[in-house]
Design an enzyme around this catalytic site. Structure first.
Site: not given
Length: 144
Positions: A29-31
């Site tokens: 996942t990203d932030m």
């Protein structure tokens, strides 16, 4: 301008020829906790590798014996919904078409039966030197 999505030809099966389970890990996942866009390509690659192995095709032996490897020629994809950390996903793979030189696959990443990502992947064979080659006859037979 409307985008055109490739339509399956008559050889498409009504049910996927392969299913592959994925769990979304934090590293995927990203932030924002949403699956990073490039990771969907990794998910569908894993599913294709599992699918090929499940058909009894030994890619290592194919390389050593015949000097051939599979290569992705093209991927057309649509990001439909966001998948998130800890989601349970399933990659569905089915054959769209097979010719002497290429294999076109339709792949979907689904969550609870709803598509979050869709792709059409064109797979070809190349020699050790990177030159195009026909798909091996035994693989074409398995797919027909």
């Amino acid at each position: 301008m409307a985008q055109s999505t490739p339509r399956p030809d008559a050889s498409v099966r009504t049910t996927p020829s392969h299913r592959f389970d994925i769990r979304v890990y934090y590293e995927d996942t990203d932030m924002g906790g949403i699956v990073y866009h490039a990771n969907y390509l990794k998910f569908i690659e894993r599913a294709r590798s599992d699918w090929v192995a499940g058909m009894g095709v030994d890619q290592r032996a194919m390389k050593e014996k015949d000097g051939l490897v599979f290569a992705v020629r093209r991927v057309e994809c649509d990001y439909l919904l966001a998948a998130r950390f800890d989601d349970r996903l399933e990659v569905l793979t089915d054959v769209q078409s097979v010719t002497g030189a290429r294999l076109v696959l339709r792949q979907q990443v689904v969550r609870d039966g709803e598509a979050v990502f869709a792709a059409i992947a064109t797979i070809v064979c190349v020699t050790d030197t990177g030159h195009p080659a026909r798909l091996p006859a035994n693989i074409r037979r398995i797919l027909h």
